[in-house]
Design an enzyme around this catalytic site. Structure first.
Site, PDB file in Angstrom:
ATOM      1  N   GLN A 258      -3.426  27.401  23.577  1.00  0.00           N
ATOM      2  CA  GLN A 258      -2.686  26.246  24.094  1.00  0.00           C
ATOM      3  C   GLN A 258      -1.689  26.712  25.155  1.00  0.00           C
ATOM      4  O   GLN A 258      -1.054  27.737  24.996  1.00  0.00           O
ATOM      5  CB  GLN A 258      -1.959  25.547  22.951  1.00  0.00           C
ATOM      6  CG  GLN A 258      -2.880  25.026  21.850  1.00  0.00           C
ATOM      7  CD  GLN A 258      -3.703  23.823  22.278  1.00  0.00           C
ATOM      8  OE1 GLN A 258      -3.376  23.161  23.267  1.00  0.00           O
ATOM      9  NE2 GLN A 258      -4.768  23.536  21.558  1.00  0.00           N
ATOM     10  N   TYR A 288     -14.920  23.219  17.416  1.00  0.00           N
ATOM     11  CA  TYR A 288     -14.322  23.679  18.682  1.00  0.00           C
ATOM     12  C   TYR A 288     -13.053  24.465  18.298  1.00  0.00           C
ATOM     13  O   TYR A 288     -11.965  24.203  18.789  1.00  0.00           O
ATOM     14  CB  TYR A 288     -13.981  22.513  19.605  1.00  0.00           C
ATOM     15  CG  TYR A 288     -15.118  21.538  19.836  1.00  0.00           C
ATOM     16  CD1 TYR A 288     -16.015  21.742  20.881  1.00  0.00           C
ATOM     17  CD2 TYR A 288     -15.296  20.421  19.025  1.00  0.00           C
ATOM     18  CE1 TYR A 288     -17.060  20.847  21.106  1.00  0.00           C
ATOM     19  CE2 TYR A 288     -16.338  19.531  19.228  1.00  0.00           C
ATOM     20  CZ  TYR A 288     -17.206  19.746  20.275  1.00  0.00           C
ATOM     21  OH  TYR A 288     -18.234  18.865  20.488  1.00  0.00           O
ATOM     22  N   GLU A 310     -17.222  27.630  16.924  1.00  0.00           N
ATOM     23  CA  GLU A 310     -16.731  27.841  18.292  1.00  0.00           C
ATOM     24  C   GLU A 310     -17.859  28.509  19.080  1.00  0.00           C
ATOM     25  O   GLU A 310     -18.547  29.383  18.567  1.00  0.00           O
ATOM     26  CB  GLU A 310     -15.468  28.741  18.211  1.00  0.00           C
ATOM     27  CG  GLU A 310     -15.076  29.479  19.448  1.00  0.00           C
ATOM     28  CD  GLU A 310     -14.701  28.587  20.627  1.00  0.00           C
ATOM     29  OE1 GLU A 310     -13.941  27.629  20.457  1.00  0.00           O
ATOM     30  OE2 GLU A 310     -15.201  28.877  21.739  1.00  0.00           O
ATOM     31  N   ASP A 363     -11.544  19.381  18.009  1.00  0.00           N
ATOM     32  CA  ASP A 363     -10.673  19.558  19.185  1.00  0.00           C
ATOM     33  C   ASP A 363     -11.518  19.930  20.401  1.00  0.00           C
ATOM     34  O   ASP A 363     -11.471  21.071  20.889  1.00  0.00           O
ATOM     35  CB  ASP A 363      -9.649  20.669  18.871  1.00  0.00           C
ATOM     36  CG  ASP A 363      -8.649  20.882  20.000  1.00  0.00           C
ATOM     37  OD1 ASP A 363      -8.549  20.017  20.897  1.00  0.00           O
ATOM     38  OD2 ASP A 363      -7.962  21.921  19.993  1.00  0.00           O
ATOM     39  N   CYS A 390      -7.646  15.586  24.443  1.00  0.00           N
ATOM     40  CA  CYS A 390      -6.783  15.769  25.619  1.00  0.00           C
ATOM     41  C   CYS A 390      -7.179  14.830  26.753  1.00  0.00           C
ATOM     42  O   CYS A 390      -6.635  14.956  27.850  1.00  0.00           O
ATOM     43  CB  CYS A 390      -6.776  17.229  26.069  1.00  0.00           C
ATOM     44  SG  CYS A 390      -8.393  17.866  26.448  1.00  0.00           S
TER      45      CYS A 390
HETATM   46  C1  SAM Z   1      -9.527  22.522  23.518  1.00  0.00           C
HETATM   47  S1  SAM Z   1     -10.082  24.115  23.006  1.00  0.00           S
HETATM   48  C2  SAM Z   1      -9.533  24.109  21.353  1.00  0.00           C
HETATM   49  C3  SAM Z   1      -9.440  25.427  20.657  1.00  0.00           C
HETATM   50  C4  SAM Z   1      -8.603  25.460  19.378  1.00  0.00           C
HETATM   51  N1  SAM Z   1      -8.770  24.274  18.567  1.00  0.00           N
HETATM   52  C5  SAM Z   1      -7.130  25.661  19.709  1.00  0.00           C
HETATM   53  O1  SAM Z   1      -6.375  24.681  19.694  1.00  0.00           O
HETATM   54  O2  SAM Z   1      -6.739  26.801  19.987  1.00  0.00           O
HETATM   55  C6  SAM Z   1     -11.798  23.837  22.907  1.00  0.00           C
HETATM   56  C7  SAM Z   1     -12.617  25.010  22.430  1.00  0.00           C
HETATM   57  O3  SAM Z   1     -13.962  24.578  22.335  1.00  0.00           O
HETATM   58  C8  SAM Z   1     -14.826  25.616  22.764  1.00  0.00           C
HETATM   59  N2  SAM Z   1     -16.074  24.922  23.143  1.00  0.00           N
HETATM   60  C9  SAM Z   1     -16.366  24.300  24.306  1.00  0.00           C
HETATM   61  N3  SAM Z   1     -17.584  23.702  24.221  1.00  0.00           N
HETATM   62  C10 SAM Z   1     -18.041  23.951  22.966  1.00  0.00           C
HETATM   63  C11 SAM Z   1     -19.211  23.586  22.266  1.00  0.00           C
HETATM   64  N4  SAM Z   1     -20.172  22.833  22.830  1.00  0.00           N
HETATM   65  N5  SAM Z   1     -19.355  23.995  20.998  1.00  0.00           N
HETATM   66  C12 SAM Z   1     -18.404  24.770  20.399  1.00  0.00           C
HETATM   67  N6  SAM Z   1     -17.263  25.136  21.018  1.00  0.00           N
HETATM   68  C13 SAM Z   1     -17.077  24.736  22.276  1.00  0.00           C
HETATM   69  C14 SAM Z   1     -14.070  26.317  23.858  1.00  0.00           C
HETATM   70  O4  SAM Z   1     -14.533  27.639  24.007  1.00  0.00           O
HETATM   71  C15 SAM Z   1     -12.618  26.226  23.345  1.00  0.00           C
HETATM   72  O5  SAM Z   1     -12.303  27.357  22.580  1.00  0.00           O
END
Ligand code: SAM
Length: 433
Positions: A258, A288, A310, A363, A390
């Protein structure tokens, strides 16, 4: 009328994406750098569309009481639009009013697109005055060796004399950064307060190879293969420590964390407050999951069976370590859209039943979870879902799909993690109806 022509506009409302709305002879005109209630002079930039035009605010003729000098002097409306840096598109608005406008955009998206008519409250980070909060900043180096942020709505590099939203340490480091090659430079200040400078040159062959490797590691679902150990020559892969209270999280210097210095703690608190009472026998998911921030929140709230999913294998590897104190927690590399159907097909009846009593924290990136993921979740049928979003429009769209599947929002709380920009985060609790 043509691009370049000037018009006067009464600004009547705020729209999604950091732009404001006025009407010229009945046609909608979108402009940045204005405030509802103002009369502004606008230089038109796009007049090709039938239903709307776009322009830039070049003069404020009748200012709102909420206007203040821009937090970033170089982004002020007094500066020609093409020389204003991007990233602080609400910086000309008093902080309280920025928050009111963000709530309006969120509530409007939820009502009009999501059919959700709940009161939405906003929480803020304690002591946040809107400046010096960014612990991650990307600068760009152009072919002439100029280094700086991009101009608003453009890929043109703007040289700046300050980065007022960045932490002091990042702003100081950025002032001395020496561009080596065209591309991107990421500045990261983790909890130890030492700024890492991560050069990502555009033409560097090593970058190409690295990207390919990343793609391979993203190929889940449920892939259990371990990522290669960090290569020392790639500073983006240095492992740094982030802290939420007394809890430490390992994360790659160039990996996702974040951005606001208080965001991880504020979101953890908010998710914790939003979680319903957890069934200790249930299975809970952190989708995620990054390096396991919300999986840890679930663990602290009493969950014993947790899976974090993830797509980035390096983040998953760190999540595994970050969650080590919960023996029933595991982190898996996989794309959520592929992992969920695979789980549905391969999990035993007992785990499927456990998930039906569990909570899913979700998320996703800015684009939202999307129809396929939401429909899979509905089929799996967890007791509740905590959706951390977001983007108000992506959230509203996903809530519509959840609604079709029998889930209704019980509460929506916004949190201002991106002051002086239009961005807003929201945490929604969904329950089966
Ligand atoms: C908004 S971040 C949230 C990460 C965590 N919840 C945090 O707050 O630290 C979104 C995460 O989703 C992962 N991501 C993006 N597309 C994805 C997918 N299709 N499946 C799994 N993870 C994914 C990204 O690598 C990233 O780490």
């Amino acid at each position: 009328m043509q691009p370049g022509d000037h018009i006067e506009l009464d600004i009547t409302s705020v729209a999604h994406g950091g732009v404001f709305v006025g009407r010229h002879e009945g046609r909608v005109v979108f402009v940045p750098d204005a405030i509802p209630g103002e009369r502004v002079r606008v230089q038109l930039t796009q007049t090709g569309e039938k239903s709307f035009w776009r322009g830039e605010t070049v003069e404020v003729m009748d200012a709102s009481a909420h206007r203040r000098p821009h937090v970033w002097r170089q982004a002020d409306v007094e500066v020609p639009p093409e020389r204003r840096p991007g990233g602080a598109d609400f910086g000309h608005i008093a902080l309280d009013h920025q928050r009111a406008l963000k709530l309006e955009v969120l509530q409007d998206a939820l009502q009009r697109m999501g059919g959700v008519d709940l009161p939405v409250r906003m929480v803020t980070i304690d002591g946040d005055d809107g400046s010096r909060w960014r612990t991650r900043v990307s600068l760009h180096v152009d072919d002439e060796g100029r280094v700086g942020p991009y101009a608003a709505r453009s890929h043109r590099v703007i040289e700046v004399d300050d980065l007022p939203l960045a932490t002091e340490a990042i702003a100081r480091t950025a002032a001395d950064v020496a561009p080596e090659a065209p591309g991107r430079i990421d500045l990261v200040e983790p909890a130890d307060g030492r700024v890492r400078v991560l050069a990502r040159p555009r033409h560097d062959k090593r970058v190409g190879k690295h990207d390919k490797g990343d793609e391979k590691r993203h190929r889940g679902p449920g892939a259990t293969r371990r990522a290669a150990p960090a290569k020392r020559r790639n500073p983006a892969r240095e492992v740094v420590v982030e802290r939420v209270g007394s809890r430490e999280f390992l994360v790659d210097a160039g990996g996702f964390w974040q951005v606001h210095r208080g965001a991880a703690a504020a979101l953890t608190d908010l998710v914790r407050q939003t979680l319903p009472a957890l069934d200790p026998d249930a299975l809970h998911l952190d989708l995620y999951g990054g390096v396991g921030l919300f999986a840890a929140t679930l663990g602290e709230a009493g969950a014993s069976r947790i899976v974090s999913v993830e797509s980035d294998a390096r983040a998953t590897e760190h999540a595994g370590e970050n969650l080590a104190e919960w023996v029933g927690a595991r982190a898996e590399t996989g794309r959520v859209d592929r992992w969920l159907p695979q789980f549905r097909e391969q999990a035993g009846e007992r785990d499927l039943a456990r998930l039906r009593s569990g909570v899913v924290v979700l998320d996703p990136p800015r684009s939202g979870a999307g129809g396929d993921v939401v429909r899979e979740l509905v089929t799996l049928g967890p007791a509740s879902i905590v959706y951390v979003a977001c983007d108000p429009v992506a959230l509203a769209r996903d809530l519509t799909t959840f609604g079709e599947g029998g889930y209704a929002p019980a509460s929506v709380t916004a949190v201002d993690l991106f002051p002086n920009s239009h961005h807003v985060e929201a945490v929604t609790l969904l329950t089966r109806v």
